[in-house]
Design an enzyme around this catalytic site. Structure first.
Site, short mmCIF file in Angstrom:
data_model
loop_
_atom_site.label_atom_id
_atom_site.label_comp_id
_atom_site.label_asym_id
_atom_site.label_seq_id
_atom_site.Cartn_x
_atom_site.Cartn_y
_atom_site.Cartn_z
N ASP A 264 0.86 -1.18 0.00
CA ASP A 264 0.00 0.00 0.00
C ASP A 264 0.91 1.24 0.00
OD1 ASP A 264 -2.16 1.65 -0.07
OD2 ASP A 264 -3.22 0.72 1.61
C1 BGC Z 1 -5.07 3.18 0.17
C2 BGC Z 1 -5.30 2.14 -0.90
C3 BGC Z 1 -5.19 2.76 -2.26
C4 BGC Z 1 -3.86 3.46 -2.39
C5 BGC Z 1 -3.64 4.08 -3.75
C6 BGC Z 1 -3.86 4.02 -0.08
O1 BGC Z 1 -3.76 5.09 0.78
O2 BGC Z 1 -5.01 2.56 1.42
O3 BGC Z 1 -6.53 1.51 -0.72
O4 BGC Z 1 -5.36 1.78 -3.25
O5 BGC Z 1 -3.78 4.47 -1.42
O6 BGC Z 1 -4.44 5.17 -3.96
#
Ligand code: BGC
Length: 721
Positions: A264
């Site tokens: 993530d």
């Molecule tokens: C979130 C994810 C997301 C990623 C990309 C993160 O902060 O937890 O769910 O896919 O950002 O935007």
């Protein structure tokens, strides 16, 4: 792996390979950012090698076909290898045409609908140049304080798994031009953050993890999901991205997942903050050892993998394996042959928000809405003189929901717009009060009451701001603000014909609303066509059929509260729930039961369940039994009903939940029509993680339930012999 990707790999330098494992934002490649010499914005902190920035494997955040083409061209022009990048994006509940938040879609109990919606989103996204969506999010949730419950399908492992499968199938289809690769997230157990505070500690037994939290990710893997995203949180003391037990042992070795694993956002660096790694280099080592292929928005691999290889701590073969997975995904998506893939400016304009997509979004909003209460005033009659739309959420497009990707508030049908489209000039509006959770301004209530007094019926649009749910948006108070109650009370004093249209990204603790309002229609955050769906439902053009998949508590103090809990040694009997019974597992100041249980939702018609049948009283491991029920529409409206099937394993080497959803079917019946719904019981359905953590069934008695919601009673038992 294919011969082709193997060959490409062989032609790459170690540095080029390592840069395939990097993910940065797409805007880095927009020419106007003039970033060939300097990297600015969030990417600047990454300190990437500017010679290699055009060899980065994948990028995130992109909206629009033109933007993708610009970024793509700039990248390809400057790249030495000319290996096409993959563009990834959070397409969570629609791309440009938004459908209800995922917690709403789950309430439809309709696998086919979930699949069609994902396919629609994939089509719009692929035409805009997106190749991978960071969805579905299948984290099991029990705490409504957590803002991300809106992205989840709720508290049940089976239902979450069914929705995960349907969504993956919808996005990926046969991986054709209008499909995108799906990335299931957040592995694992992100939904169990302590106190419902985002990114917080997760700690649970291996049994609970496997029993409740893992099945939905597994369903996505079994459905062929191409990618998996690890979670921010720790599990058993180790951040998920560097968690060998989760990623290597369970995901890769046990489940056989050989697709791409991505971290993530920034999670490699967060390992240091967690205190699980010494520095960026250590994070790179830990994540590579765990089996993570791509780092999102960090540069631990980019800056330190080469050194780790030189020191013999990471082998080049490990890196090769990760790179091959990424190249294989590029090949599957077709970008090795056509780096533009499906992007198409003209077609994208034609397809986005086209009438068919709006119609599907409206259908989804109608089928997701849950009628929580109805004293008999709904549906309203269209044949009235004046209708008042009142409330802070009545005339805004900001009901499409958080994570709105390319969707825009100005393209969203507000409740007022929807009502006007259905009823014309009869409809007037007054805001009544502000929407902020800490708002105290009551000065607009008088005007709202004047309007209510001269109207035949009132649609009171209450709830929470759409930005109060979603990532990072957690709440410690989940009832409506006092000012909204004041508005309700004063409007009710001048007009009793009031239906509350509730907008929310989470279950709310609305006992007071339930007590006061004559009718409550929970619209969730209903997407682009939310206002049209709301008007149709309130005025009987559509009949509510949604049922909640996450329990609504009476009060936040009951949380976590979920239907599939274990029993205690001192359970409080259901019939005693409203009394105080000392030395039972209970509260002094609240019943144990929730305000609205899992699976609950009303209709304008009535469904009668009769003739419950179980085909036998004993079953062998190889055999099957069938459980069936007759469902009859005894009311006046043609309507849909989600028939639910539960089982209880009465005794095991470990205690079993009081009931577990094992099947559901959404049926549609005309008035007077009757249908028999049948569920088949098989032995694998009865397996669980037994005392020594093997997944198997145990002989003994099982109870069988079929009903309208999770409060239904057992009607038969059988023995597994
Ligand atoms: C979130 C994810 C997301 C990623 C990309 C993160 O902060 O937890 O769910 O896919 O950002 O935007």
């Amino acid at each position: 792996m294919s011969e082709r990707t193997q060959k490409i790999l062989e032609g790459m330098t170690l540095e080029e390979k390592i840069y395939q494992l990097e993910q940065i934002t797409t805007s880095t490649y927009l020419p106007e950012c003039n970033r060939i010499d300097i990297v600015t914005g969030p990417d600047s902190a990454l300190k990437l090698d500017k010679e290699l920035i055009f060899e980065v494997g994948t990028s995130l955040n992109l909206v629009g076909a033109e933007t993708m083409i610009q970024a793509h061209d700039y990248y390809m022009e400057h790249s030495k290898q000319k290996m096409p990048p993959l563009f990834m994006q959070d397409v969570i509940h629609g791309h440009r045409t938004l459908y209800p938040i995922n917690l709403g879609v789950a309430a439809s109990f309709d696998r086919g609908l979930a699949k069609d919606l994902a396919a629609m989103a994939a089509k719009e996204a692929s035409l805009d140049g997106v190749s991978v969506t960071f969805a579905p999010m299948v984290d099991l949730v029990r705490d409504p304080r957590w803002g991300r419950v809106m992205e989840s399908s709720g508290e049940d492992p089976y239902l979450n798994g069914e929705m995960a499968r349907a969504t993956v199938e919808g996005y990926q289809g046969d991986m054709g031009k209008y499909n995108v690769a799906a990335c299931v997230k957040h592995f694992a157990a992100y939904g169990a953050a302590e106190a419902g505070r985002d990114y917080n500690t997760v700690d649970m037994s291996e049994r609970t993890l496997r029993e409740y939290y893992l099945p939905a990710y597994k369903s996505a893997v079994d459905a062929g999901v191409k990618m998996v995203m690890t979670a921010f949180n720790i599990v058993d003391g180790v951040p998920c991205v560097g968690n060998k037990h989760l990623v290597k042992e369970i995901l890769r070795d046990e489940w056989g997942f050989d697709g791409v694993v991505i971290s993530d956002y920034g999670a490699f660096d967060e390992m240091v903050i967690h205190g699980a790694s010494e520095d960026q280099k250590d994070s790179a080592r830990l994540a590579m050892e765990a089996g993570c292929d791509i780092e999102m928005m960090t540069s631990c691999y980019a800056r330190y993998l080469k050194e780790l290889v030189a020191e013999g701590k990471i082998s080049e073969e490990q890196i090769d394996r990760s790179v091959l997975r990424i190249l294989d995904l590029k090949e599957t998506l077709g970008v090795l042959d056509n780096s533009y893939r499906s992007v198409n400016v003209e077609e994208s304009k034609r397809v986005q928000l086209c009438p068919e997509h709006r119609a599907l979004a409206r259908k989804a909003a109608e089928e997701s809405a849950v009628l929580l209460k109805n004293d008999g005033i709904l549906p309203f009659c269209k044949d009235v003189n004046r209708v008042a739309v009142i409330g802070p959420l009545g005339a805004t497009g900001k009901i499409h929901g958080s994570w709105h990707c390319g969707g825009r508030a100005e393209e969203t049908v507000s409740v007022l717009d929807g009502m006007k489209a259905l009823l014309g000039d009869k409809v007037s509006y007054a805001p009544g009060c502000p929407i902020e959770y800490d708002a105290e301004d009551t000065s607009m209530i008088d005007e709202a009451c004047r309007l209510a007094a001269e109207s035949d019926c009132v649609v009171l649009c209450l709830g929470e701001h759409q930005d109060y749910s979603g990532e990072g948006n957690c709440m410690t108070y989940i009832d409506l603000p006092e000012v909204q109650y004041q508005l309700l009370d004063r409007v009710l004093a001048v007009n009793k014909n009031v239906a509350v249209a509730l907008f929310t990204g989470r279950p709310l603790a609305i006992s007071r609303l339930d007590h006061t309002a004559p009718a409550i229609l929970n619209m969730w955050m209903p997407g682009t066509e939310g206002g049209s769906a709301c008007a149709n439902l309130l005025f009987g053009e559509a009949v509510p059929s949604g049922k909640i998949t996450m329990t609504f508590p009476r009060t936040l103090g009951q949380c976590p509260i979920y239907y599939n809990h274990y029993t205690t040694g001192r359970p409080k009997l259901e019939e005693d729930d409203l009394k105080r019974v000392l030395y039972t597992s209970s509260y002094i100041d609240s019943p144990n039961s929730p305000l609205y249980p899992f699976g609950y939702g009303l209709s304008y018609t009535d469904f009668e369940y009769t003739d419950h049948q179980l085909s036998g009283t004993a079953m062998t491991a190889e055999g099957t039994l069938t459980a069936s029920v007759k469902v009859k529409n005894t009311g006046k409206y043609r309507a849909k009903e989600a028939v639910q099937f539960y089982i209880r394993d009465v005794k095991g080497s470990c205690v079993r939940p009081v009931k577990e959803l094992k099947g559901f079917e959404k049926i549609e019946l005309a008035p007077g029509e009757e249908k028999t719904v049948t569920f088949t019981i098989t032995e694998p359905m009865l397996r669980y993680w037994t005392q020594n953590l093997t997944h198997r069934s145990e002989k003994g008695t099982f109870q069988v339930f079929i009903g309208k919601d999770s409060t239904c009673k057992p009607f038969a038992e059988f023995e597994l012999v």
